[in-house]
Structure formats: C-alpha cells, structure tokens
Scaffold this motif. Structure first.
Motif, short mmCIF file in Angstrom:
data_model
loop_
_atom_site.label_atom_id
_atom_site.label_comp_id
_atom_site.label_asym_id
_atom_site.label_seq_id
_atom_site.Cartn_x
_atom_site.Cartn_y
_atom_site.Cartn_z
N ALA A 60 -64.39 88.14 -42.10
CA ALA A 60 -64.02 88.99 -40.95
C ALA A 60 -63.60 90.37 -41.46
CB ALA A 60 -62.89 88.33 -40.16
N ARG A 110 -66.57 92.53 -42.40
CA ARG A 110 -67.22 93.13 -41.23
C ARG A 110 -66.42 94.32 -40.72
NH1 ARG A 110 -68.88 89.62 -36.54
NH2 ARG A 110 -67.23 88.13 -36.96
N ASN A 153 -52.82 85.83 -36.04
CA ASN A 153 -53.67 84.89 -36.78
C ASN A 153 -53.50 85.15 -38.28
OD1 ASN A 153 -55.33 87.07 -37.50
ND2 ASN A 153 -56.92 86.58 -36.03
N GLY A 154 -54.32 84.48 -39.09
CA GLY A 154 -54.12 84.56 -40.53
C GLY A 154 -54.38 85.95 -41.11
N LEU A 164 -54.03 80.20 -33.96
CA LEU A 164 -55.08 80.21 -34.98
C LEU A 164 -56.41 79.67 -34.48
CD1 LEU A 164 -53.09 78.98 -38.11
CD2 LEU A 164 -53.47 81.30 -37.30
N PHE A 165 -57.46 80.24 -35.00
CA PHE A 165 -58.82 79.75 -34.75
C PHE A 165 -59.02 78.46 -35.57
CE2 PHE A 165 -63.39 79.81 -35.80
CZ PHE A 165 -63.93 79.90 -34.53
N ASN A 166 -58.67 78.52 -36.84
CA ASN A 166 -58.77 77.35 -37.73
C ASN A 166 -57.36 76.78 -37.89
OD1 ASN A 166 -61.65 78.07 -38.70
ND2 ASN A 166 -60.49 79.91 -39.17
N ARG A 181 -50.84 75.84 -42.13
CA ARG A 181 -51.01 77.30 -41.96
C ARG A 181 -50.05 77.85 -40.92
NH1 ARG A 181 -56.23 79.35 -40.32
NH2 ARG A 181 -55.40 81.37 -40.88
N ASP A 205 -59.91 95.63 -32.49
CA ASP A 205 -61.12 95.15 -33.16
C ASP A 205 -61.96 96.35 -33.54
OD1 ASP A 205 -63.68 94.00 -33.82
OD2 ASP A 205 -63.14 92.24 -32.65
N LEU A 206 -62.36 96.42 -34.81
CA LEU A 206 -63.13 97.57 -35.27
C LEU A 206 -64.57 97.57 -34.76
CD1 LEU A 206 -61.64 97.79 -38.84
CD2 LEU A 206 -61.90 99.75 -37.31
N ASP A 212 -59.92 100.33 -33.85
CA ASP A 212 -59.19 100.98 -34.95
C ASP A 212 -58.81 99.88 -35.94
OD1 ASP A 212 -57.93 103.02 -36.34
OD2 ASP A 212 -56.22 103.19 -34.98
N ASN A 213 -58.54 100.28 -37.17
CA ASN A 213 -58.07 99.30 -38.14
C ASN A 213 -56.65 98.88 -37.77
OD1 ASN A 213 -57.20 97.87 -40.49
ND2 ASN A 213 -58.73 98.99 -41.69
N ILE A 214 -56.39 97.58 -37.81
CA ILE A 214 -55.06 97.09 -37.42
C ILE A 214 -53.95 97.71 -38.26
CG2 ILE A 214 -55.14 95.02 -38.89
CD1 ILE A 214 -53.70 93.55 -36.59
O1 PTJ Z 1 -56.62 82.91 -38.96
P1 PTJ Z 1 -57.58 82.23 -38.02
O2 PTJ Z 1 -57.81 80.80 -38.38
O3 PTJ Z 1 -57.15 82.37 -36.58
O4 PTJ Z 1 -59.01 82.96 -38.16
C1 PTJ Z 1 -59.09 84.35 -37.98
C2 PTJ Z 1 -60.52 84.93 -38.10
C3 PTJ Z 1 -60.39 86.45 -38.21
C4 PTJ Z 1 -61.18 84.38 -39.37
C5 PTJ Z 1 -61.35 84.53 -36.88
O5 PTJ Z 1 -60.67 84.90 -35.72
C6 PTJ Z 1 -62.73 85.13 -36.92
O6 PTJ Z 1 -63.66 84.53 -37.42
O7 PTJ Z 1 -62.84 86.32 -36.36
P2 PTJ Z 1 -64.25 87.09 -36.21
O8 PTJ Z 1 -65.05 86.44 -35.15
O9 PTJ Z 1 -64.85 87.31 -37.56
O10 PTJ Z 1 -63.79 88.47 -35.65
C7 PTJ Z 1 -62.96 89.33 -36.35
C8 PTJ Z 1 -63.18 90.75 -35.78
O11 PTJ Z 1 -62.14 91.56 -36.28
C9 PTJ Z 1 -64.51 91.39 -36.21
O12 PTJ Z 1 -65.14 91.99 -35.09
C10 PTJ Z 1 -64.10 92.47 -37.23
O13 PTJ Z 1 -64.92 93.62 -37.13
C11 PTJ Z 1 -62.69 92.78 -36.79
N1 PTJ Z 1 -61.81 93.20 -37.90
C12 PTJ Z 1 -61.78 92.70 -39.15
N2 PTJ Z 1 -60.83 93.32 -39.87
C13 PTJ Z 1 -60.22 94.20 -39.05
C14 PTJ Z 1 -60.84 94.12 -37.77
N3 PTJ Z 1 -60.45 94.87 -36.75
C15 PTJ Z 1 -59.40 95.71 -36.94
N4 PTJ Z 1 -58.76 95.84 -38.14
C16 PTJ Z 1 -59.14 95.11 -39.22
N5 PTJ Z 1 -58.51 95.26 -40.38
#
Ligand code: PTJ
Length: 259
Positions: free
Chosen positions: A49, A52, A90-91, A116-118, A123, A193-194, A210-212
C-alpha cells in the motif's frame, strides 16, 4: 544519480536518513512502515500500500496541493462540528503518524479506534499499546461488539460506542469496501488517500489527496486555528468545500506530471 539515491535500506533509526535528501519524506515513510512490520503493528501488505501511495505522492510533487489544504480545513471543521467524531487507525496509520493522530484526537475531542483489514488480536493489542506510547489516552477497537452491515465478518468488527456510533469518521488509507459500507451507514466520511481514483476517496464527503504524514498535522493546525470559530463559520467552511473539484484537481496534477 546522486550518492543520496543509494541510501541504504539498513538504516536503523530515522535520524540516519539525511533530511536534505530529495526524497526524504519517501525514505522516512518507507522506514516507518518497515519498522511497523517488524514490531507487528503493520501488515506486510502495508508495504505494498505504501509503495502505491509513494508513486502517487511523487507525481503530486510530494507537497500539499491547494485543494488538499482546503479539504484538510473542511475536515477540521467537520470534526469540530461533530457530535461523536472517530479517527480510525490501521497498521499503516499507526506506524506513520501515531502521535499526530493522538494530537488530532485531543484537539477535536475525537475518539481513536483501531480498525483493521487484516484483523488479529495480537495486532489490535500491539497498535493500541503503540498509540498509548504516543500519548493516546483512550483507544477503542478492542471490544468489537458491533458490526458494520454488508461487510464480511472480520473487517466489519467495530466498537458499539466507537465507529458504530460515530457521526463523522476519519478513515485514512482505507480499503474501498469498508469505505463504501461506512458511507452506506450514513456517516460523514473523511478519507485520506493519495490515489484520487481509489473507491475510498470517491465515496468520501471529504476526500483528502495528500500524504498522511503531511495531512494529519495540517488538519490539526486548521482545527487549532478554528477552535474558537462559531458554528456558522464552521458550517460555511463545510458548505464551501467542493469534493468533486478537489478530486479533479488532484487527478489533473497527477496526470499532467507537471512537478
Ligand atoms: O493494517 P490493515 O490490516 O488494516 O491493512 C491496511 C492496508 C493499508 C494494508 C489495507 O487497508 C490496504 O490494502 O489498503 P489498500 O487497498 O492498498 O489502499 C491503501 C491506499 O492508501 C492506496 O490507495 C494508497 O495509494 C494509499 N496510501 C498509501 N500510503 C499512503 C496513502 N495515502 C496517503 N498517505 C500515505 N502515506
């Protein structure tokens, strides 16, 4: 290529990352996620994540664009107006901005809830402890005595007196299904969400592209600035925010590649 591009992945503490590195924020973020995985806070998928997000941030110029700043001010106004605001953790969020989320909760009177998603009990506990180490006073998400409708069992678990009861929720880096399900519950949803094309910002009342690590301190700064504002002023800020324009401006910035 400068020497900086070869900064080792083995840095042991974030102080070792040179602050004048052209991609300092990216290296810092990566390091914090790696540490989060090592501590059992962040899921391994969190690194994916992060990758991305990092690509989108590069295209945004690693800065808070004006429409994101407006979204962050609208988010602050929503949180201050809310009867029961909740900030979902989340994590990735716990690894990247634990103290910053605690500070935002403090300024806006919001609850913090681990969601959490996972989901595993280990955790959840590790993240709650990590937040407390960063000055969070009350952490929800451990009871899991309510369910978000229309979502599979594990991901639906929330606290009855937390996210389930909230009128305004901040859900950073959220999975699209859960963002949609929370939206269907009628909650005012603020998403960080970026990726402006991701489902989560697409369903959000306030999409923050924006970046968190920049967004959360900026929402807190706006909340401090608005702390004494009257209700009409806050409602005006909320009404003036154009979610569609914010999404379009972010997408345009990313697609134009105009850094
Ligand atoms: O900790 P858990 O178990 O709840 O799992 C969390 C994750 C992030 C793994 C889970 O929710 C996941 O798989 O998320 P996605 O579907 O990959 O979505 C994450 C989104 O956050 C993507 O669209 C990324 O572009 C965005 N992103 C990643 N890092 C940042 C971000 N947005 C803002 N700031 C960031 N630093």
């Amino acid at each position: 290529m400068t020497d900086y591009d070869t900064v080792s992945a083995d840095v042991e503490s974030e102080e070792e990352i040179p602050e004048d590195h052209p991609r300092y924020q990216d290296l810092l973020t990566r390091h914090r996620i790696e540490e989060g995985v090592e501590k059992g806070i962040t899921h391994l998928q969190g690194m994916h994540a992060e990758g991305r997000g990092s690509a989108f941030d590069y295209l945004l110029g690693e800065e808070t664009i004006p429409s994101a700043d407006a979204a962050e001010r609208a988010a602050a106004a929503h949180l201050l107006l809310a009867d029961h605001p909740v900030l979902s953790i989340n994590g990735n969020v716990a690894a990247l901005v634990p103290g910053e989320m605690a500070a935002l909760a403090d300024v806006t009177g919001a609850d913090l809830e681990v969601n959490l998603f996972n989901r595993t009990p280990e955790r959840i506990e590790a993240i709650a402890d990590h937040l407390r180490e960063h000055d969070a006073t009350d952490v929800k998400g451990l009871e899991a005595d309510a369910r978000i409708p229309n979502l599979d069992h594990q991901r639906a678990k929330v606290d009855a007196d937390g996210i389930y009861d909230a009128d305004v929720v901040l859900v950073p880096l959220e999975d699209g299904d859960r963002a949609e399900a929370l939206d269907e519950m009628g909650k005012t949803e603020i998403v960080i969400d970026l990726n402006p094309l991701s489902r989560s910002p697409q369903v959000a009342d306030v999409p923050i592209v924006d970046n968190i690590i920049r967004a959360v301190p900026n929402i807190t700064a706006h909340a401090r600035d608005l702390a004494d504002a009257d209700e009409d002023t806050l409602r005006e800020i909320v009404a003036d925010f154009d979610r569609q324009a914010a999404l379009e401006e972010a997408e345009e910035r990313i697609r134009s590649g105009d850094l």
